[in-house]
Write an enzyme that holds these catalytic residues in place. Structure first.
Site, PDB file in Angstrom:
ATOM      1  N   HIS A  59      19.632  33.596 -69.744  1.00 34.51           N
ATOM      2  CA  HIS A  59      18.384  33.353 -70.323  1.00 34.51           C
ATOM      3  C   HIS A  59      18.025  31.576 -70.138  1.00 34.51           C
ATOM      4  CE1 HIS A  59      18.595  36.406 -73.491  1.00 34.51           C
ATOM      5  NE2 HIS A  59      19.718  36.335 -73.467  1.00 34.51           N
ATOM      6  N   ASN A 132      16.658  39.993 -79.002  1.00 31.12           N
ATOM      7  CA  ASN A 132      16.060  40.264 -77.667  1.00 31.12           C
ATOM      8  C   ASN A 132      14.871  41.169 -78.082  1.00 31.12           C
ATOM      9  OD1 ASN A 132      17.910  39.432 -75.706  1.00 31.12           O
ATOM     10  ND2 ASN A 132      19.325  41.010 -75.876  1.00 31.12           N
ATOM     11  N   TYR A 342      28.087  30.972 -78.026  1.00 27.86           N
ATOM     12  CA  TYR A 342      26.707  30.383 -78.153  1.00 27.86           C
ATOM     13  C   TYR A 342      26.670  28.761 -78.210  1.00 27.86           C
ATOM     14  CZ  TYR A 342      23.592  34.156 -77.099  1.00 27.86           C
ATOM     15  OH  TYR A 342      22.847  35.082 -76.295  1.00 27.86           O
TER      16      TYR A 342
END
Length: 488
Positions: A59, A132, A342
């Protein structure tokens, strides 16, 4: 000098000292070597060398905008989250769109899933919904994620993405068949960020005031309509205008054409999960709408561009573990891995105090923690005590969990996910194929065959084709013929 070009004050160093000459370095006499005492020169060069933080491993290529989320339906029977507590309530948001596999300098118009990462600045803290533009994903367990991404990135020997690596992994991971069918279909290349849907993809928990738990899936349906690019159109656009999607979003907002999405959720009572016909926490599967019809709950609008892309888009951080009261995780094994990965990625990439940056810190409340120090710490806590419990008036625990606990049983170990009556890697891929029109099927076959035909080994290509045949006989037969024609 016209009014709009008047100086805003003297140019200064980073420490605030006025700069006398920003055009010429200090030297030992005219034409002599540069002096080490020229701290302005050294400061500028050192800062320039450090202007880029490590890009996201995935990303990396992204664009973002601010906006609002407005509640349009009463969902208090399902969740006690305050930002969802009444019809008409507005919450400020920041949304970052992205491609997955490309690096920071890659083109926008490529065949790749799109990230749809949404930060709600709620009065109970920030809530990050990191999804997404597809409702499913390639794998169902986070332990496979690094391997999967390695196949999509540059090969350690050739330095290029290799079809052998991609199809070797997908062929040996039949669970990817559903998502690959999505990716190589018409929606694999959105015409813009405005003209695509978004999905939370994972299953999440909602909990109401009474402590009742529900499983939910989020859907963001574009009000601009779905628009996509054919492969040849995308190839041309990617070369002609690599920044096409970023530019489109920015210019639409500048024109006042604010993109909007209708927000829906599917809701499953928690007790139904154990006996549902397939594993409801499997990220490679959707919940059929006939089983759990989507319910409209809100409207998302983007209406303000960032002032500085680096500060607000590149340094923005999102983590699925940023929950608020009334919302929590599910046993989805991919989600469980992301809860750690993350936050850890951002601590490495942006820094331990990345949550304190303006784009990331709470706006409708304030963060009150005992975390201190580290790179870029701004001293916001002053001399307050940095431990808990304390008797000096520091913040204290509430005693109420954000979400409801779930019962567990059995022994620890490397377990395969629980099997349900209709768990299968191919059924939903076949259903998706059969929903397509004849033209859509033809384009899907052409897109897949064009990529599979680049594989150097016949066994890898054949294994990949067989997964699609297991999804639908016609699907595999047509793909085999198309690959054979291209491979000669």
């Amino acid at each position: 000098m016209t009014a709009q070009h008047e100086s805003t004050g003297p140019l200064t160093t980073e420490a605030g000292a006025p700069v006398a000459d920003n055009q010429n370095s200090q030297t030992a006499g005219v034409g002599g070597p540069v002096l080490v005492q020229d701290q302005l020169l050294l400061e500028k060069l050192a800062h320039f060398n450090r202007e880029r933080i490590p890009e996201r491993v995935v990303h990396a290529r992204g664009a973002g905008a601010y906006g609002t989320f407005t509640v349009t339906a009463d969902v208090t029977p399902y969740t006690r989250a305050k930002f969802l507590s009444e019809i008409g309530k507005e919450t400020e948001v920041f949304l970052r769109f992205s491609t997955v596999a490309g690096n920071l300098g890659a083109a926008d118009a490529v065949r790749d899933p799109r990230g749809f990462a949404l930060k709600f600045y709620t009065e109970e803290g920030n809530y990050d919904l990191v999804g997404n533009n597809t409702p499913v994903f390639f794998i169902k367990d986070a332990i496979k994620f690094p391997d999967f991404i390695h196949t999509q990135k540059r090969d350690p020997y050739t330095g290029s993405q290799e079809a052998d690596n991609v199809w070797d992994f997908w062929g040996l991971s039949p669970e990817s068949t559903h998502q690959v069918t999505w990716l190589f279909g018409d929606r694999g290349i959105p015409a813009s960020y405005r003209h695509m849907n978004g999905y939370g993809s994972h299953t999440f928990q909602w909990t109401n005031e009474a402590g009742e738990a529900f499983w939910v899936k989020y859907h963001f349906k574009t009000d601009q309509g779905i628009r996509t690019l054919a492969q040849d159109e995308a190839d041309l656009l990617a070369g002609k205008d690599p920044d096409s999607h970023q530019r489109d979003l920015r210019e639409a907002i500048e024109r006042g054409e604010y993109p909007t999405w209708t927000v829906q959720v599917q809701i499953m009572p928690a007790a139904e999960a154990a006996t549902y016909r397939f594993n409801p926490f499997d990220l490679t599967k959707v919940w059929p709408h006939a089983d759990y019809p989507p319910i409209e709950i809100g409207k998302l609008e983007l209406n303000r561009n960032p002032e500085n892309i680096f500060a607000e888009v590149e340094q923005s951080i999102f983590s699925p573990h940023h929950f608020v009261p009334g919302i929590g995780p599910s046993p989805d094994k991919m989600l469980q891995g992301r809860l750690f990965a993350y936050g850890d990625a951002h601590r490495y990439r942006v820094g331990i105090n990345g949550d304190h940056l303006p784009v990331n810190r709470p706006r409708a409340t304030e963060a009150r923690s005992h975390g201190r120090d580290g790179a870029m710490y701004d001293g916001r806590h002053g001399g307050a005590k940095n431990y808990e419990p304390n008797s000096f008036g520091g913040p204290t625990e509430t005693g109420r969990a954000l979400w409801e606990p779930q019962p567990v049983s059995g022994v620890t170990g490397d377990h395969v996910a629980p099997s349900h009556a209709e768990d299968d890697d191919f059924v939903q891929a076949g259903n998706l194929y059969r929903l397509m029109s004849e033209d859509e099927k033809s384009r899907l076959i052409d897109n897949l065959a064009g990529f599979i035909s680049k594989v150097s080994r016949d066994d890898i290509a054949q294994r990949a084709i067989e997964n699609f045949r297991k999804a639908d006989e016609d699907y595999g037969k047509r793909l085999e013929a198309a690959v054979a024609a291209l491979r000669g």
